[in-house]
Design a protein around this motif. Sequence first.
Motif, PDB file in Angstrom:
ATOM      1  N   ALA A  11       0.811  -1.201   0.000  1.00 37.36           N
ATOM      2  CA  ALA A  11       0.000   0.000   0.000  1.00 37.36           C
ATOM      3  C   ALA A  11       0.854   1.264   0.000  1.00 37.36           C
ATOM      4  CB  ALA A  11      -0.916   0.008   1.223  1.00 37.36           C
ATOM      5  N   LEU A  12       2.109   1.127   0.407  1.00 36.19           N
ATOM      6  CA  LEU A  12       2.946   2.311   0.517  1.00 36.19           C
ATOM      7  C   LEU A  12       3.186   2.980  -0.831  1.00 36.19           C
ATOM      8  CD1 LEU A  12       4.517   3.874   2.681  1.00 36.19           C
ATOM      9  CD2 LEU A  12       6.521   2.542   2.034  1.00 36.19           C
ATOM     10  N   GLY A  14       1.282   3.996  -3.114  1.00 35.84           N
ATOM     11  CA  GLY A  14       0.438   5.149  -3.345  1.00 35.84           C
ATOM     12  C   GLY A  14       0.887   6.344  -2.549  1.00 35.84           C
ATOM     13  N   ALA A  15       1.307   6.107  -1.331  1.00 34.67           N
ATOM     14  CA  ALA A  15       1.691   7.209  -0.450  1.00 34.67           C
ATOM     15  C   ALA A  15       2.952   7.904  -0.916  1.00 34.67           C
ATOM     16  CB  ALA A  15       1.893   6.693   0.970  1.00 34.67           C
ATOM     17  N   THR A  16       3.749   7.244  -1.722  1.00 34.12           N
ATOM     18  CA  THR A  16       4.983   7.869  -2.183  1.00 34.12           C
ATOM     19  C   THR A  16       4.755   8.687  -3.434  1.00 34.12           C
ATOM     20  OG1 THR A  16       5.570   6.026  -3.586  1.00 34.12           O
ATOM     21  CG2 THR A  16       6.379   5.978  -1.319  1.00 34.12           C
ATOM     22  N   GLY A  17       3.568   8.587  -4.018  1.00 36.02           N
ATOM     23  CA  GLY A  17       3.337   9.314  -5.248  1.00 36.02           C
ATOM     24  C   GLY A  17       3.867   8.600  -6.461  1.00 36.02           C
ATOM     25  N   LEU A  18       4.204   7.332  -6.299  1.00 36.58           N
ATOM     26  CA  LEU A  18       4.775   6.597  -7.419  1.00 36.58           C
ATOM     27  C   LEU A  18       3.730   5.884  -8.259  1.00 36.58           C
ATOM     28  CD1 LEU A  18       7.805   4.986  -5.614  1.00 36.58           C
ATOM     29  CD2 LEU A  18       7.884   6.692  -7.417  1.00 36.58           C
ATOM     30  N   THR A  19       2.547   5.676  -7.691  1.00 34.72           N
ATOM     31  CA  THR A  19       1.549   4.883  -8.380  1.00 34.72           C
ATOM     32  C   THR A  19       1.127   5.558  -9.675  1.00 34.72           C
ATOM     33  OG1 THR A  19       0.763   4.183  -6.249  1.00 34.72           O
ATOM     34  CG2 THR A  19      -0.663   3.749  -8.127  1.00 34.72           C
ATOM     35  N   VAL A  20       1.005   4.776 -10.707  1.00 33.88           N
ATOM     36  CA  VAL A  20       0.620   5.306 -12.003  1.00 33.88           C
ATOM     37  C   VAL A  20      -0.601   4.549 -12.487  1.00 33.88           C
ATOM     38  CG1 VAL A  20       1.391   5.732 -14.349  1.00 33.88           C
ATOM     39  CG2 VAL A  20       3.042   5.699 -12.492  1.00 33.88           C
ATOM     40  N   LEU A  21      -1.533   5.285 -13.020  1.00 32.84           N
ATOM     41  CA  LEU A  21      -2.685   4.648 -13.633  1.00 32.84           C
ATOM     42  C   LEU A  21      -2.206   3.842 -14.824  1.00 32.84           C
ATOM     43  CD1 LEU A  21      -5.753   4.395 -13.966  1.00 32.84           C
ATOM     44  CD2 LEU A  21      -5.625   6.414 -15.431  1.00 32.84           C
ATOM     45  N   TYR A  49      11.176   1.534  -8.468  1.00 30.42           N
ATOM     46  CA  TYR A  49      10.325   2.224  -9.437  1.00 30.42           C
ATOM     47  C   TYR A  49       9.576   1.239 -10.329  1.00 30.42           C
ATOM     48  CZ  TYR A  49      11.240   7.001  -8.168  1.00 30.42           C
ATOM     49  OH  TYR A  49      11.248   8.195  -7.487  1.00 30.42           O
ATOM     50  N   HIS A 417      15.870   8.535   0.703  1.00 27.70           N
ATOM     51  CA  HIS A 417      14.456   8.159   0.803  1.00 27.70           C
ATOM     52  C   HIS A 417      13.945   7.731  -0.577  1.00 27.70           C
ATOM     53  CE1 HIS A 417      10.287   8.172   2.160  1.00 27.70           C
ATOM     54  NE2 HIS A 417       9.998   8.810   1.048  1.00 27.70           N
ATOM     55  N   ASP A 418      14.378   8.428  -1.612  1.00 34.03           N
ATOM     56  CA  ASP A 418      13.964   8.072  -2.974  1.00 34.03           C
ATOM     57  C   ASP A 418      14.469   6.686  -3.351  1.00 34.03           C
ATOM     58  OD1 ASP A 418      12.825   8.534  -5.537  1.00 34.03           O
ATOM     59  OD2 ASP A 418      14.776   9.169  -6.319  1.00 34.03           O
TER      60      ASP A 418
END
Lengths: 421, 112
Positions: A11-12, A14-21, A49, A417-418
Amino acid sequence: MTAITRRRFGALAGATGLTVLSPYVARSQGKPRVVVIGGGVAGATAAKYMAASARGLAVTLIEPKRRYTTCFFSNLYLGGLRSLASLTHAYDALARHGVDVVHQTAAAVDPAHKVVHLGNGAQLAYDRLVVAPGISFDFGAIEGYDAAATQIMPHAWQAGAQTRLLRRQLASMDDGGVFVIVAPPNPFRCPPGPYERACLVAYYFKQFKPRSKILILDAKDHFFEQDLFEDAWRRHYPGMVEWLPGQFVGNVKAVDVKTRAVVTDGDIYKGAVVNVIPPQKAGWLALKAGLADASGWCPVHPLTFESTLQPNIHVLGDAASAGAMPKSAFAANSQAKLCAFAIAAALTGAPPPAPHLFNTCFTILGPDDAVSDAIVFKADADTIKIGDIFISPLDESAEIRRRTMQQADGWYDAFTHDVFG
Amino acid sequence: MPADAMAARFKAIAWLLAAGVLLHIPSPAAATSQPEQGAQLAAICAACHRLDGKTSSAPSIVGRKPAKLAADMAAFRSGKGENQIMHAVALSLSDDETATLARYLAGLGGEP
Protein backbone atom coordinates in the motif's frame (compact mmCIF):
# COMPACT_ATOMS: atom_id res chain seq x y z
CA MET A 1 13.93 -24.14 -10.11
CA THR A 2 13.27 -22.70 -6.72
CA ALA A 3 10.11 -20.67 -6.70
CA ILE A 4 10.43 -17.37 -4.88
CA THR A 5 7.12 -15.87 -3.92
CA ARG A 6 6.67 -12.24 -4.74
CA ARG A 7 5.33 -10.18 -1.90
CA ARG A 8 2.03 -8.56 -2.57
CA PHE A 9 2.18 -5.05 -3.90
CA GLY A 10 2.34 -2.77 -0.89
CA ALA A 11 0.00 0.00 0.00
CA LEU A 12 2.95 2.31 0.52
CA ALA A 13 3.37 2.78 -3.19
CA GLY A 14 0.44 5.15 -3.34
CA ALA A 15 1.69 7.21 -0.45
CA THR A 16 4.98 7.87 -2.18
CA GLY A 17 3.34 9.31 -5.25
CA LEU A 18 4.77 6.60 -7.42
CA THR A 19 1.55 4.88 -8.38
CA VAL A 20 0.62 5.31 -12.00
CA LEU A 21 -2.69 4.65 -13.63
CA SER A 22 -2.11 1.79 -15.98
CA PRO A 23 -4.40 -0.17 -18.32
CA TYR A 24 -2.00 -3.07 -18.14
CA VAL A 25 -2.98 -4.25 -14.68
CA ALA A 26 -5.34 -6.74 -16.29
CA ARG A 27 -2.30 -8.59 -17.57
CA SER A 28 -0.98 -9.09 -14.06
CA GLN A 29 -1.57 -12.84 -14.12
CA GLY A 30 1.67 -14.35 -15.27
CA LYS A 31 3.41 -11.02 -14.82
CA PRO A 32 6.61 -10.40 -16.72
CA ARG A 33 9.55 -11.08 -14.43
CA VAL A 34 12.31 -8.57 -13.87
CA VAL A 35 15.31 -9.57 -11.79
CA VAL A 36 17.64 -6.88 -10.49
CA ILE A 37 21.14 -7.83 -9.34
CA GLY A 38 22.71 -5.39 -6.90
CA GLY A 39 21.11 -3.37 -4.13
CA GLY A 40 23.13 -0.19 -4.42
CA VAL A 41 21.66 3.08 -5.60
CA ALA A 42 21.09 1.98 -9.20
CA GLY A 43 19.63 -1.44 -8.45
CA ALA A 44 17.48 -0.36 -5.53
CA THR A 45 16.07 2.60 -7.47
CA ALA A 46 15.28 0.50 -10.52
CA ALA A 47 13.61 -2.22 -8.45
CA LYS A 48 11.55 0.24 -6.44
CA TYR A 49 10.33 2.22 -9.44
CA MET A 50 9.46 -0.87 -11.46
CA ALA A 51 7.55 -2.44 -8.59
CA ALA A 52 5.79 0.71 -7.49
CA SER A 53 5.02 2.38 -10.78
CA ALA A 54 4.37 -0.52 -13.10
CA ARG A 55 2.03 -2.94 -11.44
CA GLY A 56 2.32 -5.40 -14.26
CA LEU A 57 5.82 -6.44 -13.32
CA ALA A 58 7.08 -9.01 -10.81
CA VAL A 59 10.33 -7.55 -9.50
CA THR A 60 13.02 -9.43 -7.57
CA LEU A 61 16.10 -7.75 -6.13
CA ILE A 62 19.13 -9.91 -5.39
CA GLU A 63 21.49 -8.41 -2.82
CA PRO A 64 23.56 -10.40 -0.33
CA LYS A 65 23.83 -7.63 2.26
CA ARG A 66 21.00 -6.85 4.66
CA ARG A 67 22.04 -3.22 4.90
CA TYR A 68 23.76 -0.89 2.49
CA THR A 69 26.22 1.85 3.43
CA THR A 70 26.52 4.64 0.90
CA CYS A 71 29.93 5.49 -0.45
CA PHE A 72 28.72 9.02 -1.09
CA PHE A 73 29.02 11.15 2.06
CA SER A 74 31.35 8.54 3.63
CA ASN A 75 34.16 11.12 3.57
CA LEU A 76 32.10 12.98 6.17
CA TYR A 77 32.53 9.97 8.42
CA LEU A 78 36.29 10.14 7.91
CA GLY A 79 36.17 13.80 8.89
CA GLY A 80 34.15 13.07 12.02
CA LEU A 81 31.07 14.90 10.75
CA ARG A 82 28.76 11.91 10.35
CA SER A 83 28.36 8.45 11.79
CA LEU A 84 28.54 5.43 9.52
CA ALA A 85 25.15 4.39 10.90
CA SER A 86 23.63 7.55 9.43
CA LEU A 87 24.84 6.38 6.00
CA THR A 88 23.43 2.87 6.32
CA HIS A 89 20.07 1.79 4.92
CA ALA A 90 17.91 -1.33 5.04
CA TYR A 91 15.72 -2.84 2.34
CA ASP A 92 12.49 -3.13 4.31
CA ALA A 93 10.77 -0.32 2.43
CA LEU A 94 11.55 -1.88 -0.94
CA ALA A 95 9.73 -5.01 0.18
CA ARG A 96 6.75 -2.87 1.12
CA HIS A 97 6.79 -1.39 -2.39
CA GLY A 98 6.36 -4.89 -3.76
CA VAL A 99 9.96 -5.81 -4.47
CA ASP A 100 10.86 -9.37 -3.58
CA VAL A 101 14.20 -8.83 -1.85
CA VAL A 102 16.37 -11.95 -1.90
CA HIS A 103 19.48 -11.76 0.26
CA GLN A 104 21.68 -14.05 -1.76
CA THR A 105 24.71 -13.70 -3.97
CA ALA A 106 24.13 -13.77 -7.70
CA ALA A 107 26.68 -16.38 -8.76
CA ALA A 108 26.18 -16.41 -12.51
CA VAL A 109 23.94 -15.30 -15.35
CA ASP A 110 22.83 -17.58 -18.16
CA PRO A 111 21.69 -15.19 -20.90
CA ALA A 112 20.80 -18.01 -23.30
CA HIS A 113 18.22 -19.43 -20.91
CA LYS A 114 17.45 -16.10 -19.20
CA VAL A 115 18.24 -17.48 -15.77
CA VAL A 116 20.22 -16.14 -12.80
CA HIS A 117 22.02 -18.70 -10.62
CA LEU A 118 22.13 -17.80 -6.94
CA GLY A 119 24.83 -18.65 -4.44
CA ASN A 120 22.53 -21.07 -2.62
CA GLY A 121 22.00 -23.10 -5.79
CA ALA A 122 18.60 -21.67 -6.60
CA GLN A 123 17.74 -20.24 -10.00
CA LEU A 124 15.63 -17.28 -10.99
CA ALA A 125 14.13 -16.94 -14.44
CA TYR A 126 13.71 -13.50 -15.93
CA ASP A 127 12.17 -11.74 -18.87
CA ARG A 128 14.45 -8.77 -18.29
CA LEU A 129 17.52 -8.61 -16.12
CA VAL A 130 19.01 -5.48 -14.59
CA VAL A 131 22.65 -5.76 -13.57
CA ALA A 132 23.91 -3.07 -11.20
CA PRO A 133 27.03 -4.57 -9.60
CA GLY A 134 28.96 -1.35 -9.02
CA ILE A 135 32.71 -1.42 -9.42
CA SER A 136 35.49 -3.92 -8.97
CA PHE A 137 39.16 -3.14 -8.55
CA ASP A 138 41.88 -3.83 -11.07
CA PHE A 139 44.19 -5.44 -8.56
CA GLY A 140 46.64 -6.42 -11.24
CA ALA A 141 47.39 -2.80 -12.05
CA ILE A 142 49.55 -2.07 -8.98
CA GLU A 143 52.05 -4.74 -8.01
CA GLY A 144 51.58 -5.83 -4.42
CA TYR A 145 48.11 -4.33 -4.10
CA ASP A 146 45.72 -7.24 -3.78
CA ALA A 147 42.74 -8.12 -1.57
CA ALA A 148 45.04 -8.84 1.38
CA ALA A 149 46.82 -5.51 0.95
CA THR A 150 43.50 -3.66 1.32
CA GLN A 151 43.60 -4.61 4.99
CA ILE A 152 46.82 -2.62 5.43
CA MET A 153 46.29 0.06 2.80
CA PRO A 154 42.51 0.39 2.60
CA HIS A 155 40.82 1.69 -0.53
CA ALA A 156 37.69 2.71 1.39
CA TRP A 157 36.01 3.08 -1.99
CA GLN A 158 33.24 0.66 -1.11
CA ALA A 159 31.75 1.93 2.11
CA GLY A 160 31.56 -0.12 5.27
CA ALA A 161 34.39 -2.12 6.81
CA GLN A 162 37.00 -0.47 4.61
CA THR A 163 35.83 3.00 5.64
CA ARG A 164 35.95 2.04 9.31
CA LEU A 165 39.44 0.63 8.87
CA LEU A 166 40.72 3.82 7.28
CA ARG A 167 39.13 5.92 10.03
CA ARG A 168 40.79 3.76 12.70
CA GLN A 169 44.15 4.13 11.02
CA LEU A 170 43.79 7.91 10.83
CA ALA A 171 42.70 8.06 14.47
CA SER A 172 45.72 6.06 15.63
CA MET A 173 48.20 7.95 13.45
CA ASP A 174 50.69 10.16 15.32
CA ASP A 175 50.50 13.91 14.87
CA GLY A 176 52.97 14.84 12.17
CA GLY A 177 52.36 11.75 10.07
CA VAL A 178 51.79 11.76 6.33
CA PHE A 179 48.51 10.47 4.92
CA VAL A 180 49.02 9.33 1.32
CA ILE A 181 46.08 9.09 -1.07
CA VAL A 182 46.69 7.28 -4.36
CA ALA A 183 44.08 8.68 -6.76
CA PRO A 184 43.00 6.50 -9.71
CA PRO A 185 42.93 7.14 -13.45
CA ASN A 186 39.67 7.96 -15.21
CA PRO A 187 37.02 6.67 -15.28
CA PHE A 188 36.33 5.89 -11.65
CA ARG A 189 33.57 6.06 -9.07
CA CYS A 190 32.87 9.55 -7.70
CA PRO A 191 35.22 11.92 -9.57
CA PRO A 192 35.42 14.52 -6.75
CA GLY A 193 35.77 11.83 -4.08
CA PRO A 194 39.56 11.56 -3.56
CA TYR A 195 39.90 15.33 -3.29
CA GLU A 196 36.88 15.72 -1.02
CA ARG A 197 38.50 13.02 1.12
CA ALA A 198 41.62 15.16 1.35
CA CYS A 199 39.49 18.10 2.50
CA LEU A 200 37.66 16.22 5.21
CA VAL A 201 40.68 14.35 6.53
CA ALA A 202 42.48 17.70 6.59
CA TYR A 203 39.56 19.07 8.61
CA TYR A 204 40.09 16.22 11.09
CA PHE A 205 43.89 16.76 11.17
CA LYS A 206 43.48 20.49 11.64
CA GLN A 207 41.61 19.86 14.87
CA PHE A 208 43.50 16.90 16.31
CA LYS A 209 46.81 16.38 14.45
CA PRO A 210 47.72 19.79 13.09
CA ARG A 211 51.32 18.92 12.14
CA SER A 212 50.16 16.15 9.81
CA LYS A 213 50.22 16.32 6.02
CA ILE A 214 48.21 14.88 3.17
CA LEU A 215 49.92 13.85 -0.05
CA ILE A 216 47.83 12.99 -3.11
CA LEU A 217 49.64 10.91 -5.72
CA ASP A 218 47.46 11.22 -8.79
CA ALA A 219 47.37 9.17 -11.96
CA LYS A 220 45.87 12.23 -13.68
CA ASP A 221 47.12 15.70 -14.57
CA HIS A 222 43.74 17.34 -13.97
CA PHE A 223 40.67 16.49 -11.94
CA PHE A 224 37.06 17.56 -11.61
CA GLU A 225 36.42 20.86 -9.86
CA GLN A 226 40.18 21.25 -9.41
CA ASP A 227 40.08 25.01 -8.96
CA LEU A 228 37.47 24.71 -6.20
CA PHE A 229 39.49 22.11 -4.33
CA GLU A 230 42.81 23.93 -4.62
CA ASP A 231 41.12 27.09 -3.42
CA ALA A 232 39.65 25.23 -0.44
CA TRP A 233 43.00 23.65 0.44
CA ARG A 234 44.62 27.10 0.45
CA ARG A 235 41.88 28.77 2.47
CA HIS A 236 40.99 26.06 4.99
CA TYR A 237 44.06 23.87 5.27
CA PRO A 238 47.10 25.97 4.28
CA GLY A 239 50.27 23.95 3.86
CA MET A 240 48.56 20.70 4.73
CA VAL A 241 47.50 19.24 1.36
CA GLU A 242 49.89 18.58 -1.50
CA TRP A 243 48.66 17.26 -4.84
CA LEU A 244 51.14 15.73 -7.26
CA PRO A 245 49.87 15.22 -10.83
CA GLY A 246 50.52 12.17 -12.96
CA GLN A 247 53.05 13.96 -15.11
CA PHE A 248 55.15 14.57 -12.00
CA VAL A 249 54.54 11.31 -10.15
CA GLY A 250 54.62 8.91 -13.09
CA ASN A 251 52.78 5.62 -12.86
CA VAL A 252 52.10 4.10 -9.49
CA LYS A 253 53.80 0.78 -10.17
CA ALA A 254 53.78 -1.02 -6.84
CA VAL A 255 53.13 -0.84 -3.13
CA ASP A 256 54.96 -2.39 -0.21
CA VAL A 257 52.53 -2.98 2.61
CA LYS A 258 55.28 -3.77 5.12
CA THR A 259 56.85 -0.33 4.83
CA ARG A 260 53.64 1.42 3.75
CA ALA A 261 55.43 2.61 0.63
CA VAL A 262 54.10 3.57 -2.78
CA VAL A 263 56.52 3.02 -5.65
CA THR A 264 56.17 5.17 -8.76
CA ASP A 265 58.21 5.41 -11.94
CA GLY A 266 60.52 7.92 -10.37
CA ASP A 267 60.30 7.75 -6.59
CA ILE A 268 59.15 6.00 -3.43
CA TYR A 269 56.65 7.69 -1.14
CA LYS A 270 56.07 6.44 2.40
CA GLY A 271 53.05 7.26 4.51
CA ALA A 272 51.92 6.68 8.07
CA VAL A 273 48.54 5.86 6.56
CA VAL A 274 48.16 4.95 2.89
CA ASN A 275 44.83 4.99 1.07
CA VAL A 276 45.16 3.29 -2.30
CA ILE A 277 42.19 3.89 -4.57
CA PRO A 278 43.08 1.51 -7.38
CA PRO A 279 42.06 1.60 -11.06
CA GLN A 280 38.52 0.33 -11.48
CA LYS A 281 36.28 -1.62 -13.80
CA ALA A 282 32.72 -2.96 -13.76
CA GLY A 283 31.63 -5.24 -10.93
CA TRP A 284 32.83 -8.81 -11.32
CA LEU A 285 29.44 -10.28 -12.17
CA ALA A 286 29.13 -7.94 -15.16
CA LEU A 287 32.57 -9.08 -16.31
CA LYS A 288 31.66 -12.73 -15.80
CA ALA A 289 28.37 -12.34 -17.67
CA GLY A 290 30.07 -10.96 -20.75
CA LEU A 291 28.56 -7.52 -20.34
CA ALA A 292 31.84 -5.57 -20.43
CA ASP A 293 33.98 -4.72 -23.43
CA ALA A 294 37.75 -4.33 -23.57
CA SER A 295 37.53 -1.13 -21.51
CA GLY A 296 36.30 -3.12 -18.53
CA TRP A 297 32.98 -1.24 -18.53
CA CYS A 298 29.60 -2.20 -19.97
CA PRO A 299 28.37 -0.54 -23.16
CA VAL A 300 24.64 0.21 -23.17
CA HIS A 301 21.97 1.69 -25.41
CA PRO A 302 21.58 5.27 -24.15
CA LEU A 303 17.78 5.36 -24.22
CA THR A 304 17.15 2.11 -22.32
CA PHE A 305 20.47 1.10 -20.74
CA GLU A 306 20.06 -2.30 -22.35
CA SER A 307 23.42 -3.92 -22.94
CA THR A 308 24.74 -3.70 -26.47
CA LEU A 309 26.40 -7.08 -25.88
CA GLN A 310 23.60 -9.14 -24.31
CA PRO A 311 19.95 -8.60 -25.22
CA ASN A 312 17.33 -8.34 -22.45
CA ILE A 313 19.98 -7.41 -19.90
CA HIS A 314 20.28 -3.81 -18.73
CA VAL A 315 23.36 -2.44 -16.96
CA LEU A 316 23.10 0.52 -14.62
CA GLY A 317 25.20 2.73 -12.43
CA ASP A 318 28.95 2.69 -12.06
CA ALA A 319 29.35 -0.48 -14.15
CA ALA A 320 27.78 1.09 -17.23
CA SER A 321 29.66 2.98 -19.87
CA ALA A 322 27.14 5.79 -20.15
CA GLY A 323 28.71 8.36 -22.42
CA ALA A 324 29.47 11.60 -20.59
CA MET A 325 27.69 10.59 -17.40
CA PRO A 326 29.97 10.34 -14.37
CA LYS A 327 29.99 7.36 -12.06
CA SER A 328 27.98 8.96 -9.29
CA ALA A 329 25.02 8.06 -7.11
CA PHE A 330 22.80 10.73 -8.63
CA ALA A 331 23.63 9.58 -12.16
CA ALA A 332 22.91 5.98 -11.17
CA ASN A 333 19.54 6.99 -9.74
CA SER A 334 18.69 8.95 -12.88
CA GLN A 335 19.71 6.08 -15.16
CA ALA A 336 17.72 3.61 -13.06
CA LYS A 337 14.50 5.57 -13.44
CA LEU A 338 14.87 5.86 -17.21
CA CYS A 339 15.67 2.14 -17.40
CA ALA A 340 12.76 1.18 -15.14
CA PHE A 341 10.29 3.09 -17.28
CA ALA A 342 11.84 1.70 -20.46
CA ILE A 343 11.52 -1.88 -19.19
CA ALA A 344 7.93 -1.24 -18.14
CA ALA A 345 7.28 0.09 -21.62
CA ALA A 346 8.89 -2.92 -23.28
CA LEU A 347 7.07 -5.49 -21.15
CA THR A 348 3.67 -3.90 -20.72
CA GLY A 349 3.26 -1.78 -23.84
CA ALA A 350 3.27 1.43 -21.82
CA PRO A 351 4.55 4.54 -23.61
CA PRO A 352 8.34 4.85 -23.67
CA PRO A 353 9.83 7.46 -21.35
CA ALA A 354 11.45 10.70 -22.44
CA PRO A 355 15.20 10.39 -21.87
CA HIS A 356 15.77 12.85 -19.04
CA LEU A 357 19.16 12.22 -17.44
CA PHE A 358 20.81 14.35 -14.78
CA ASN A 359 23.65 14.49 -12.35
CA THR A 360 24.18 16.50 -9.21
CA CYS A 361 27.03 16.16 -6.77
CA PHE A 362 27.37 17.98 -3.49
CA THR A 363 31.02 18.22 -2.57
CA ILE A 364 32.03 19.04 0.99
CA LEU A 365 35.11 21.23 1.38
CA GLY A 366 34.68 21.89 5.10
CA PRO A 367 31.98 21.76 7.76
CA ASP A 368 30.41 25.00 6.49
CA ASP A 369 31.68 25.01 2.94
CA ALA A 370 30.10 22.95 0.19
CA VAL A 371 29.80 23.28 -3.56
CA SER A 372 27.57 21.58 -6.07
CA ASP A 373 27.28 20.85 -9.73
CA ALA A 374 24.24 20.23 -11.89
CA ILE A 375 24.47 18.58 -15.29
CA VAL A 376 21.74 17.93 -17.83
CA PHE A 377 22.54 15.20 -20.32
CA LYS A 378 21.24 14.83 -23.85
CA ALA A 379 20.69 11.22 -24.81
CA ASP A 380 19.91 9.88 -28.26
CA ALA A 381 20.14 6.46 -29.85
CA ASP A 382 23.91 6.74 -30.19
CA THR A 383 25.32 8.51 -27.18
CA ILE A 384 24.85 10.56 -24.02
CA LYS A 385 26.36 14.04 -24.11
CA ILE A 386 26.45 16.94 -21.71
CA GLY A 387 23.71 19.47 -22.46
CA ASP A 388 23.99 22.09 -19.75
CA ILE A 389 26.46 22.13 -16.89
CA PHE A 390 26.55 24.43 -13.86
CA ILE A 391 29.27 24.36 -11.21
CA SER A 392 29.58 26.51 -8.12
CA PRO A 393 31.87 29.44 -8.92
CA LEU A 394 35.09 30.21 -7.08
CA ASP A 395 33.88 33.60 -5.87
CA GLU A 396 30.75 32.45 -4.04
CA SER A 397 30.10 34.04 -0.68
CA ALA A 398 30.66 32.13 2.53
CA GLU A 399 26.94 32.39 3.18
CA ILE A 400 26.05 30.62 -0.06
CA ARG A 401 28.61 27.92 0.70
CA ARG A 402 27.10 27.48 4.16
CA ARG A 403 23.62 27.18 2.67
CA THR A 404 24.89 24.65 0.13
CA MET A 405 26.18 22.57 3.02
CA GLN A 406 22.73 22.62 4.62
CA GLN A 407 21.22 21.78 1.23
CA ALA A 408 23.61 18.83 0.96
CA ASP A 409 22.50 17.35 4.26
CA GLY A 410 18.85 17.67 3.29
CA TRP A 411 19.53 16.29 -0.15
CA TYR A 412 21.09 13.16 1.36
CA ASP A 413 17.94 12.49 3.35
CA ALA A 414 15.59 13.05 0.41
CA PHE A 415 17.76 11.13 -2.02
CA THR A 416 18.19 8.07 0.15
CA HIS A 417 14.46 8.16 0.80
CA ASP A 418 13.96 8.07 -2.97
CA VAL A 419 16.26 5.07 -3.27
CA PHE A 420 15.60 3.05 -0.13
CA GLY A 421 12.52 4.65 1.46
CA MET B 1 -2.45 11.32 1.03
CA PRO B 2 -3.22 7.88 2.45
CA ALA B 3 -2.55 4.98 0.13
CA ASP B 4 -6.17 3.89 0.16
CA ALA B 5 -7.33 7.34 -0.86
CA MET B 6 -4.75 7.44 -3.61
CA ALA B 7 -5.84 4.05 -4.90
CA ALA B 8 -9.47 5.16 -4.82
CA ARG B 9 -8.60 8.26 -6.82
CA PHE B 10 -6.87 6.24 -9.50
CA LYS B 11 -9.69 3.71 -9.60
CA ALA B 12 -12.14 6.54 -10.12
CA ILE B 13 -10.09 7.99 -12.95
CA ALA B 14 -9.72 4.55 -14.47
CA TRP B 15 -13.49 4.10 -14.42
CA LEU B 16 -14.01 7.45 -16.09
CA LEU B 17 -11.52 6.55 -18.76
CA ALA B 18 -13.03 3.13 -19.31
CA ALA B 19 -16.47 4.68 -19.61
CA GLY B 20 -15.23 7.17 -22.16
CA VAL B 21 -16.15 10.07 -19.93
CA LEU B 22 -12.91 11.87 -20.63
CA LEU B 23 -13.72 12.09 -24.31
CA HIS B 24 -10.83 14.30 -25.27
CA ILE B 25 -8.49 11.36 -24.75
CA PRO B 26 -8.84 9.20 -27.84
CA SER B 27 -7.26 5.84 -26.99
CA PRO B 28 -6.26 3.73 -23.99
CA ALA B 29 -2.59 4.26 -24.71
CA ALA B 30 -2.99 8.00 -24.97
CA ALA B 31 -5.33 7.96 -22.00
CA THR B 32 -2.49 6.80 -19.81
CA SER B 33 0.17 8.96 -21.30
CA GLN B 34 -0.56 12.03 -19.19
CA PRO B 35 -0.47 10.47 -15.70
CA GLU B 36 2.30 8.09 -16.69
CA GLN B 37 4.33 10.93 -18.10
CA GLY B 38 3.58 12.96 -14.99
CA ALA B 39 4.84 10.15 -12.77
CA GLN B 40 7.96 9.74 -14.87
CA LEU B 41 8.71 13.45 -14.67
CA ALA B 42 7.97 13.51 -10.94
CA ALA B 43 10.62 10.83 -10.54
CA ILE B 44 13.16 13.45 -11.57
CA CYS B 45 12.00 15.66 -8.71
CA ALA B 46 12.05 12.80 -6.21
CA ALA B 47 15.84 12.69 -6.25
CA CYS B 48 15.81 15.88 -4.16
CA HIS B 49 12.20 16.50 -3.09
CA ARG B 50 10.21 14.08 -1.02
CA LEU B 51 6.85 13.43 -2.65
CA ASP B 52 5.07 12.35 0.51
CA GLY B 53 4.50 15.91 1.68
CA LYS B 54 7.49 15.93 4.01
CA THR B 55 10.18 18.52 3.57
CA SER B 56 13.94 18.11 3.49
CA SER B 57 16.22 21.00 2.60
CA ALA B 58 14.25 21.09 -0.63
CA PRO B 59 10.65 22.24 -0.13
CA SER B 60 7.62 20.02 -0.62
CA ILE B 61 6.29 20.37 -4.15
CA VAL B 62 3.14 18.28 -3.91
CA GLY B 63 -0.36 19.65 -3.61
CA ARG B 64 0.49 23.04 -4.98
CA LYS B 65 -1.56 24.83 -7.60
CA PRO B 66 -0.24 23.89 -11.04
CA ALA B 67 0.01 27.52 -12.13
CA LYS B 68 2.19 28.36 -9.12
CA LEU B 69 4.58 25.49 -9.75
CA ALA B 70 4.75 26.29 -13.46
CA ALA B 71 5.54 29.92 -12.62
CA ASP B 72 8.28 28.84 -10.23
CA MET B 73 9.78 26.61 -12.91
CA ALA B 74 9.69 29.49 -15.40
CA ALA B 75 11.60 31.62 -12.90
CA PHE B 76 14.18 28.88 -12.38
CA ARG B 77 14.52 28.47 -16.12
CA SER B 78 15.25 32.17 -16.54
CA GLY B 79 18.02 31.85 -13.98
CA LYS B 80 16.43 33.87 -11.20
CA GLY B 81 17.65 32.85 -7.78
CA GLU B 82 20.78 30.97 -6.83
CA ASN B 83 19.62 27.39 -7.29
CA GLN B 84 21.66 26.00 -10.15
CA ILE B 85 20.17 22.55 -9.76
CA MET B 86 16.65 23.82 -10.32
CA HIS B 87 17.93 26.01 -13.15
CA ALA B 88 19.31 22.91 -14.86
CA VAL B 89 16.15 20.88 -14.33
CA ALA B 90 13.89 23.68 -15.52
CA LEU B 91 15.97 24.14 -18.66
CA SER B 92 15.63 20.47 -19.49
CA LEU B 93 11.82 20.37 -19.43
CA SER B 94 9.59 21.59 -22.22
CA ASP B 95 6.58 23.77 -21.48
CA ASP B 96 4.28 20.80 -22.05
CA GLU B 97 6.32 18.62 -19.72
CA THR B 98 6.33 21.30 -17.05
CA ALA B 99 2.56 21.61 -17.30
CA THR B 100 2.09 17.85 -17.12
CA LEU B 101 4.41 17.65 -14.14
CA ALA B 102 2.65 20.51 -12.35
CA ARG B 103 -0.74 18.84 -12.78
CA TYR B 104 0.58 15.51 -11.57
CA LEU B 105 2.23 16.94 -8.46
CA ALA B 106 -0.87 18.97 -7.66
CA GLY B 107 -2.80 15.71 -7.55
CA LEU B 108 -0.50 14.12 -5.01
CA GLY B 109 -1.92 16.14 -2.13
CA GLY B 110 -0.37 18.63 0.21
CA GLU B 111 1.24 18.76 3.58
CA PRO B 112 -0.27 16.32 6.04
